[in-house]
Design a protein around this motif. Sequence first.
Motif, PDB file in Angstrom:
ATOM      1  N   HIS A 278       6.275   8.574   9.075  1.00 27.70           N
ATOM      2  CA  HIS A 278       6.440   9.640   8.088  1.00 27.70           C
ATOM      3  C   HIS A 278       6.873   9.063   6.744  1.00 27.70           C
ATOM      4  N   ILE A 279       6.628   9.853   5.713  1.00 24.29           N
ATOM      5  CA  ILE A 279       6.976   9.463   4.344  1.00 24.29           C
ATOM      6  C   ILE A 279       7.985  10.475   3.804  1.00 24.29           C
ATOM      7  N   PRO A 280       9.194  10.032   3.458  1.00 22.56           N
ATOM      8  CA  PRO A 280      10.222  10.948   2.938  1.00 22.56           C
ATOM      9  C   PRO A 280       9.956  11.290   1.469  1.00 22.56           C
ATOM     10  N   ILE A 281       9.117  12.257   1.255  1.00 22.60           N
ATOM     11  CA  ILE A 281       8.625  12.555  -0.094  1.00 22.60           C
ATOM     12  C   ILE A 281       9.761  12.917  -1.052  1.00 22.60           C
ATOM     13  N   GLU A 282      10.640  13.815  -0.642  1.00 21.98           N
ATOM     14  CA  GLU A 282      11.732  14.239  -1.523  1.00 21.98           C
ATOM     15  C   GLU A 282      12.698  13.092  -1.790  1.00 21.98           C
ATOM     16  N   SER A 292       8.625   4.366   3.449  1.00 18.41           N
ATOM     17  CA  SER A 292       8.074   5.116   4.572  1.00 18.41           C
ATOM     18  C   SER A 292       8.761   4.637   5.841  1.00 18.41           C
ATOM     19  N   TRP A 293       8.534   5.358   6.929  1.00 22.21           N
ATOM     20  CA  TRP A 293       9.205   5.036   8.181  1.00 22.21           C
ATOM     21  C   TRP A 293       8.224   4.978   9.341  1.00 22.21           C
ATOM     22  N   VAL A 294       8.383   3.961  10.164  1.00 21.40           N
ATOM     23  CA  VAL A 294       7.793   3.978  11.500  1.00 21.40           C
ATOM     24  C   VAL A 294       8.856   4.648  12.367  1.00 21.40           C
ATOM     25  N   ALA A 322      -2.425   2.993   3.197  1.00 18.84           N
ATOM     26  CA  ALA A 322      -3.482   3.835   2.625  1.00 18.84           C
ATOM     27  C   ALA A 322      -2.904   5.060   1.931  1.00 18.84           C
ATOM     28  N   ALA A 323      -1.694   5.494   2.379  1.00 14.95           N
ATOM     29  CA  ALA A 323      -1.048   6.653   1.764  1.00 14.95           C
ATOM     30  C   ALA A 323      -0.390   6.299   0.437  1.00 14.95           C
ATOM     31  N   GLY A 324      -0.329   4.994   0.101  1.00 13.37           N
ATOM     32  CA  GLY A 324       0.144   4.588  -1.208  1.00 13.37           C
ATOM     33  C   GLY A 324       1.599   4.199  -1.317  1.00 13.37           C
ATOM     34  N   VAL A 325       2.319   4.038  -0.191  1.00 14.90           N
ATOM     35  CA  VAL A 325       3.723   3.622  -0.255  1.00 14.90           C
ATOM     36  C   VAL A 325       3.817   2.098  -0.190  1.00 14.90           C
ATOM     37  N   ASP A 326       4.964   1.569  -0.614  1.00 17.66           N
ATOM     38  CA  ASP A 326       5.125   0.121  -0.753  1.00 17.66           C
ATOM     39  C   ASP A 326       5.861  -0.545   0.399  1.00 17.66           C
TER      40      ASP A 326
END
Length: 363
Positions: A278-282, A292-294, A322-326
Amino acid sequence: MLAQTLKLIFKLKLIQPSKFVTLDRLIIWSDVYSYKQVQYAMMTLRMRPYAGETDLEAIAHLLNTCEAVDQLDNYHSVQDLRLEFSEPSFDAARNLRLWHDGDGKLIGFGQMWIPLSTESPEVDGHLWFRVDPEARGGRLESEIIAWGEARMHEIWLERGIPVKLYGHARDKQTELIALLEEHGFTFVRRFLRMERSLTQPIPTPQLPEGFTIRHSQGEADIEAWVEMHNQSFIDHWNYHPLTAEVHRHWLSDPNYQPELDLVAIAPDGTFAAFCYCHIPIEENRQTGRSDSWVGMLGTCRGFRRLGLGRAMLLAGLQQLKAAGVDTAKLGVDTENPNCAQTLYESTGFRKVHASLSFVKPLS
């Protein structure tokens, strides 16, 4: 009056004396404790239960105020707290408490996680708490721990089986570790937070012959996904079975992304392994990071030692990139029975810090 007050504080162990000397028949500190800490040690505290939606903003503000000082790399949003407190297996009315000072300011927060399952021969309760930095060093921390112990005593009376209370601290939180030990907790487990740059090359996943990867299909996959999860973690420390109801709740997260929820399907159609990211957007928006997190990686018993864990991890990392996080992060038990730490290190993850778990039997 000052001498009497300080002697009373030390006698009641509201704070611990350090270096102090007698001067003109008054006991004074050698700059160890502030006047505000003395005030908090003697103040009137009010504990109350969670009141619902109206408390979320204040709780998030307190937790993020603590984070600004503690620098634990955690951010708390109202949306995340709402989702967490409304989980079907969580009793918010009994397992959340808030502490206010005499002016009504929220200065303490305590949360208990207690499994609903009664199949285990004992019950593990996990206490997590935060105290406003300006209110630390008084009696509030001890009151929160006492509440956690009292809550587990209630569980003992209700279920009639032994209970344990767990406390947790980051390795750098030496004062919190000392506090837990002073209250009878002993070290039991060590966990690592690890991270990997997604700008580095990610090897191509290699699946065993006949296996395929696809993303979860939500409601249609719930029963099979939950069975896969439970069969993957049943031999892990502090395992408690996931239910379909709880899994369905987390699928309702507005930030849930099916393309980051991957499953490996065996040739016979069985769910064999998974990688949930998941990606913690906020949090990224507030902190300016690109993390991001595994969140979970597991392989069912019967499908291990086939390379599925590595393949699913690499597939998850590819999706995150691919979602654009580093950066990708994860947590791991250093005593994981399936050598997960070795797998993570071999795919480019490195330790960031350690978290420690402590336990206190209460029965």
